[in-house]
Design a protein around this motif. Structure first.
Motif, PDB file in Angstrom:
ATOM      1  N   SER A  70      56.357   0.909  98.007  1.00 36.74           N
ATOM      2  CA  SER A  70      57.179   0.741  99.351  1.00 36.74           C
ATOM      3  C   SER A  70      58.334   0.633  98.915  1.00 36.74           C
ATOM      4  O   SER A  70      58.953   0.827  99.787  1.00 36.74           O
ATOM      5  CB  SER A  70      56.507  -0.793  99.797  1.00 36.74           C
ATOM      6  OG  SER A  70      56.473  -1.581  98.662  1.00 36.74           O
ATOM      7  N   ARG A  71      58.510  -0.079  97.495  1.00 33.52           N
ATOM      8  CA  ARG A  71      59.487  -0.030  96.987  1.00 33.52           C
ATOM      9  C   ARG A  71      59.964   0.986  95.809  1.00 33.52           C
ATOM     10  O   ARG A  71      60.293  -0.050  94.668  1.00 33.52           O
ATOM     11  CB  ARG A  71      59.779  -1.432  96.701  1.00 33.52           C
ATOM     12  CG  ARG A  71      59.704  -2.137  97.408  1.00 33.52           C
ATOM     13  CD  ARG A  71      61.357  -2.165  99.026  1.00 33.52           C
ATOM     14  NE  ARG A  71      62.325  -1.509  97.939  1.00 33.52           N
ATOM     15  CZ  ARG A  71      63.300  -2.739  97.745  1.00 33.52           C
ATOM     16  NH1 ARG A  71      62.912  -4.998  98.262  1.00 33.52           N
ATOM     17  NH2 ARG A  71      64.262  -2.875  97.215  1.00 33.52           N
ATOM     18  N   PRO A  72      59.834   2.350  96.270  1.00 27.99           N
ATOM     19  CA  PRO A  72      59.547   3.303  94.753  1.00 27.99           C
ATOM     20  C   PRO A  72      61.747   2.483  94.004  1.00 27.99           C
ATOM     21  O   PRO A  72      61.734   2.657  92.786  1.00 27.99           O
ATOM     22  CB  PRO A  72      59.861   4.486  94.916  1.00 27.99           C
ATOM     23  CG  PRO A  72      60.810   4.578  97.068  1.00 27.99           C
ATOM     24  CD  PRO A  72      59.928   3.053  96.829  1.00 27.99           C
ATOM     25  N   ASP A  73      62.702   2.293  94.904  1.00 30.60           N
ATOM     26  CA  ASP A  73      63.935   2.002  93.936  1.00 30.60           C
ATOM     27  C   ASP A  73      63.975   0.965  93.006  1.00 30.60           C
ATOM     28  O   ASP A  73      64.449   0.715  91.695  1.00 30.60           O
ATOM     29  CB  ASP A  73      64.539   1.978  94.558  1.00 30.60           C
ATOM     30  CG  ASP A  73      64.824   0.181  95.912  1.00 30.60           C
ATOM     31  OD1 ASP A  73      63.306   0.242  95.844  1.00 30.60           O
ATOM     32  OD2 ASP A  73      65.293  -1.072  95.919  1.00 30.60           O
ATOM     33  N   LEU A  74      62.470  -0.180  92.792  1.00 31.14           N
ATOM     34  CA  LEU A  74      62.786  -1.112  92.143  1.00 31.14           C
ATOM     35  C   LEU A  74      61.740  -0.561  90.904  1.00 31.14           C
ATOM     36  O   LEU A  74      61.717  -1.988  89.880  1.00 31.14           O
ATOM     37  CB  LEU A  74      61.782  -2.654  92.736  1.00 31.14           C
ATOM     38  CG  LEU A  74      63.115  -3.255  93.966  1.00 31.14           C
ATOM     39  CD1 LEU A  74      61.801  -3.587  94.352  1.00 31.14           C
ATOM     40  CD2 LEU A  74      64.014  -3.517  93.203  1.00 31.14           C
ATOM     41  N   VAL A  75      60.892   0.191  91.066  1.00 31.50           N
ATOM     42  CA  VAL A  75      59.593   0.495  89.901  1.00 31.50           C
ATOM     43  C   VAL A  75      59.798   1.789  89.152  1.00 31.50           C
ATOM     44  O   VAL A  75      59.859   3.035  89.321  1.00 31.50           O
ATOM     45  CB  VAL A  75      57.765   0.321  90.416  1.00 31.50           C
ATOM     46  CG1 VAL A  75      57.169   0.568  89.754  1.00 31.50           C
ATOM     47  CG2 VAL A  75      58.268  -0.951  91.368  1.00 31.50           C
ATOM     48  N   SER A  76      60.511   1.860  88.022  1.00 31.33           N
ATOM     49  CA  SER A  76      60.186   2.919  87.433  1.00 31.33           C
ATOM     50  C   SER A  76      59.058   3.439  86.389  1.00 31.33           C
ATOM     51  O   SER A  76      59.384   4.675  86.238  1.00 31.33           O
ATOM     52  CB  SER A  76      61.273   2.538  85.861  1.00 31.33           C
ATOM     53  OG  SER A  76      61.081   1.750  85.046  1.00 31.33           O
ATOM     54  N   GLY A  77      57.921   2.491  86.399  1.00 34.43           N
ATOM     55  CA  GLY A  77      56.968   3.001  86.118  1.00 34.43           C
ATOM     56  C   GLY A  77      55.828   2.072  85.766  1.00 34.43           C
ATOM     57  O   GLY A  77      56.131   1.207  86.281  1.00 34.43           O
ATOM     58  N   LEU A  78      54.787   2.358  85.745  1.00 39.81           N
ATOM     59  CA  LEU A  78      53.675   1.597  86.017  1.00 39.81           C
ATOM     60  C   LEU A  78      52.347   1.261  84.863  1.00 39.81           C
ATOM     61  O   LEU A  78      52.240   2.551  84.183  1.00 39.81           O
ATOM     62  CB  LEU A  78      52.652   1.885  87.268  1.00 39.81           C
ATOM     63  CG  LEU A  78      52.800   1.132  88.008  1.00 39.81           C
ATOM     64  CD1 LEU A  78      52.449   1.984  89.918  1.00 39.81           C
ATOM     65  CD2 LEU A  78      53.368  -0.275  88.564  1.00 39.81           C
ATOM     66  N   VAL A  79      51.970   0.501  84.391  1.00 37.27           N
ATOM     67  CA  VAL A  79      50.713   0.495  82.966  1.00 37.27           C
ATOM     68  C   VAL A  79      50.092  -0.706  84.213  1.00 37.27           C
ATOM     69  O   VAL A  79      50.492  -1.466  84.415  1.00 37.27           O
ATOM     70  CB  VAL A  79      51.716  -0.562  82.383  1.00 37.27           C
ATOM     71  CG1 VAL A  79      50.435  -0.299  80.974  1.00 37.27           C
ATOM     72  CG2 VAL A  79      52.498   0.178  81.272  1.00 37.27           C
ATOM     73  N   LEU A  80      48.941   0.019  84.566  1.00 38.97           N
ATOM     74  CA  LEU A  80      48.068  -0.891  84.907  1.00 38.97           C
ATOM     75  C   LEU A  80      46.840  -0.520  83.787  1.00 38.97           C
ATOM     76  O   LEU A  80      45.718   0.137  83.215  1.00 38.97           O
ATOM     77  CB  LEU A  80      47.428   0.631  86.032  1.00 38.97           C
ATOM     78  CG  LEU A  80      48.923   0.255  87.166  1.00 38.97           C
ATOM     79  CD1 LEU A  80      47.859   1.258  88.708  1.00 38.97           C
ATOM     80  CD2 LEU A  80      48.729  -1.130  87.950  1.00 38.97           C
ATOM     81  N   ILE A  81      46.450  -2.246  84.147  1.00 38.67           N
ATOM     82  CA  ILE A  81      44.925  -2.674  82.361  1.00 38.67           C
ATOM     83  C   ILE A  81      44.134  -3.275  83.185  1.00 38.67           C
ATOM     84  O   ILE A  81      44.509  -3.884  83.805  1.00 38.67           O
ATOM     85  CB  ILE A  81      46.177  -3.483  81.258  1.00 38.67           C
ATOM     86  CG1 ILE A  81      47.421  -3.417  81.217  1.00 38.67           C
ATOM     87  CG2 ILE A  81      45.063  -4.063  80.627  1.00 38.67           C
ATOM     88  CD1 ILE A  81      48.395  -4.018  80.608  1.00 38.67           C
ATOM     89  N   GLY A  82      42.558  -2.880  82.313  1.00 43.20           N
ATOM     90  CA  GLY A  82      41.211  -2.942  83.609  1.00 43.20           C
ATOM     91  C   GLY A  82      42.080  -3.427  85.011  1.00 43.20           C
ATOM     92  O   GLY A  82      41.920  -4.747  85.486  1.00 43.20           O
ATOM     93  N   ALA A  83      43.062  -2.654  85.697  1.00 47.97           N
ATOM     94  CA  ALA A  83      43.601  -2.836  87.522  1.00 47.97           C
ATOM     95  C   ALA A  83      42.370  -2.669  88.343  1.00 47.97           C
ATOM     96  O   ALA A  83      41.596  -1.148  88.327  1.00 47.97           O
ATOM     97  CB  ALA A  83      44.244  -1.811  88.067  1.00 47.97           C
ATOM     98  N   ALA A  84      42.288  -3.543  89.331  1.00 49.31           N
ATOM     99  CA  ALA A  84      41.104  -2.969  90.835  1.00 49.31           C
ATOM    100  C   ALA A  84      41.846  -2.406  91.827  1.00 49.31           C
ATOM    101  O   ALA A  84      42.668  -3.707  91.801  1.00 49.31           O
ATOM    102  CB  ALA A  84      40.628  -4.705  91.063  1.00 49.31           C
ATOM    103  N   CYS A  85      42.562  -0.968  91.915  1.00 50.70           N
ATOM    104  CA  CYS A  85      43.221  -0.981  92.496  1.00 50.70           C
ATOM    105  C   CYS A  85      41.960   0.443  93.321  1.00 50.70           C
ATOM    106  O   CYS A  85      42.147   1.014  94.850  1.00 50.70           O
ATOM    107  CB  CYS A  85      44.307   0.296  91.666  1.00 50.70           C
ATOM    108  SG  CYS A  85      44.876  -0.892  91.284  1.00 50.70           S
ATOM    109  N   THR A  86      40.970   0.780  93.342  1.00 48.87           N
ATOM    110  CA  THR A  86      40.154   1.799  94.220  1.00 48.87           C
ATOM    111  C   THR A  86      38.692   0.928  94.204  1.00 48.87           C
ATOM    112  O   THR A  86      38.274  -0.104  93.877  1.00 48.87           O
ATOM    113  CB  THR A  86      39.740   2.788  93.368  1.00 48.87           C
ATOM    114  OG1 THR A  86      39.022   2.377  91.669  1.00 48.87           O
ATOM    115  CG2 THR A  86      40.416   3.323  92.982  1.00 48.87           C
ATOM    116  N   VAL A  87      38.213   0.800  95.680  1.00 52.97           N
ATOM    117  CA  VAL A  87      36.836   0.640  96.038  1.00 52.97           C
ATOM    118  C   VAL A  87      36.042   1.000  95.644  1.00 52.97           C
ATOM    119  O   VAL A  87      34.947  -0.362  95.053  1.00 52.97           O
ATOM    120  CB  VAL A  87      36.452   0.970  97.704  1.00 52.97           C
ATOM    121  CG1 VAL A  87      35.198   0.799  98.147  1.00 52.97           C
ATOM    122  CG2 VAL A  87      38.246   1.291  98.762  1.00 52.97           C
ATOM    123  N   ASP A  88      36.081   1.469  93.986  1.00 52.70           N
ATOM    124  CA  ASP A  88      34.847   1.842  93.330  1.00 52.70           C
ATOM    125  C   ASP A  88      34.454   0.992  91.971  1.00 52.70           C
ATOM    126  O   ASP A  88      33.854   0.448  91.528  1.00 52.70           O
ATOM    127  CB  ASP A  88      35.004   3.346  92.721  1.00 52.70           C
ATOM    128  CG  ASP A  88      35.799   3.615  91.625  1.00 52.70           C
ATOM    129  OD1 ASP A  88      36.416   2.554  91.842  1.00 52.70           O
ATOM    130  OD2 ASP A  88      35.710   4.523  91.140  1.00 52.70           O
TER     131      ASP A  88
END
Length: 288
Positions: free
Chosen positions: A115-133
């Motif tokens: 939603s705010r790509p202007d604020l985020v240059s990159g993501l590091v997702l650690i053990g992240a719960a982002c998918t239904v599985d």
């Protein structure tokens, strides 16, 4: 694999605007901005092993998310967390930041990046719960009223009172299995060193658990809208968010790579801090 002691010496966020008055946490260092979002439950203390590895070359924003630590805001869902940290980045970040998120906070980070790509240059997702599985039967049970509250209280008491005793049993485990045994245990600093705050932690945990079940389909649908580069970090010993879910997440993000840590559980910042710091520094270096 020792647990971090709470560090109360770092400067708290200045109370500079309406979006910051409810957030706790601190900032440290100078350089490209890096936002560290702790999981559920948790606090800024969760990142203690990484701070000394990063602060010499990065401007670290380490908030206590709503409902935890020194935050004065009540617990909120993933979209509301994304809005809260957007306000923090607007006020305290010099340009787009590398957003690092652990576990539950991964969903908030994805919604923020989409939603705010202007604020985020990159993501590091650690053990992240982002998918239904990434959900299992325990997650769904914890989200139910009544039985979920009972289980949450039991789990929080175990983290605060029983966990230190269990850790002492590690000396009875053979050396070749000790690291894996410790990696499967929760981070002893997960409650931020707080005692006597079980009621607040329970309420925050339950609000976020129900939000996890309700909002995760929205998070998964937003993955294709994330245009910044991303690194998905999985721990081979993670029993909370299985490595296979991290593989699903990496495939769903348009510009993602997968990093699998062989000697880490769910709390990779504790188990392999040097490796995690290296991943974050590499992503921050890609900032344009």
């Amino acid at each position: 694999m020792g647990d971090p002691a709470p560090d109360r010496s770092r400067p708290a966020f200045p109370r500079g605007g309406p979006d910051l008055t409810a957030l706790g946490g601190y900032e440290a260092g100078a350089g490209p901005p890096v936002l560290l979002l702790h999981g559920q439950p948790g606090s800024s203390v969760s990142w203690a092993p990484l701070v000394p590895l990063l602060e010499d070359h990065h401007h670290l924003l380490v908030p206590d998310r709503p409902g935890y630590g020194t935050s004065r805001a009540p617990a909120q869902g993933m979209a509301a967390n994304a809005d809260a940290v957007a306000g923090l980045l607007e006020e305290r970040s010099d340009g787009p930041a590398t957003v690092v998120a652990h576990s539950w906070a991964g969903g908030a980070a994805v919604l923020l990046a989409a939603s705010r790509p202007d604020l985020v240059s990159g993501l590091v997702l650690i053990g992240a719960a982002c998918t239904v599985d990434s959900l299992d039967a325990t997650d769904r049970l914890l989200g139910r009223r009544g039985v979920g509250d009972v289980l949450a209280v039991s789990g929080l008491v175990a983290m605060g009172e029983v966990l230190p005793r269990v850790r002492r049993l590690s000396r009875l485990v053979s050396a070749d299995r000790r690291d894996r045994f410790l990696a499967t245990l929760p981070d002893q600093g997960i409650l931020g060193g707080e005692r006597g705050a079980l009621g607040r932690h329970r309420r925050s945990f339950m609000v976020e658990q129900r939000a996890l079940l309700a909002e995760l389909p929205t998070v998964e649908a937003a993955l294709g809208e994330v245009r910044c580069p991303a690194t998905v970090v999985t721990g081979q010993w993670d029993v909370v968010v299985r490595p296979s879910s991290g593989e699903t997440l990496a495939r769903a993000l348009p510009r993602a790579e997968l990093v699998a840590l062989e000697r880490s559980g769910h709390f990779a910042a504790r188990d392999e801090p040097e490796a995690v710091a290296g991943v974050i520094a590499a992503m921050a270096a890609r900032r344009t």
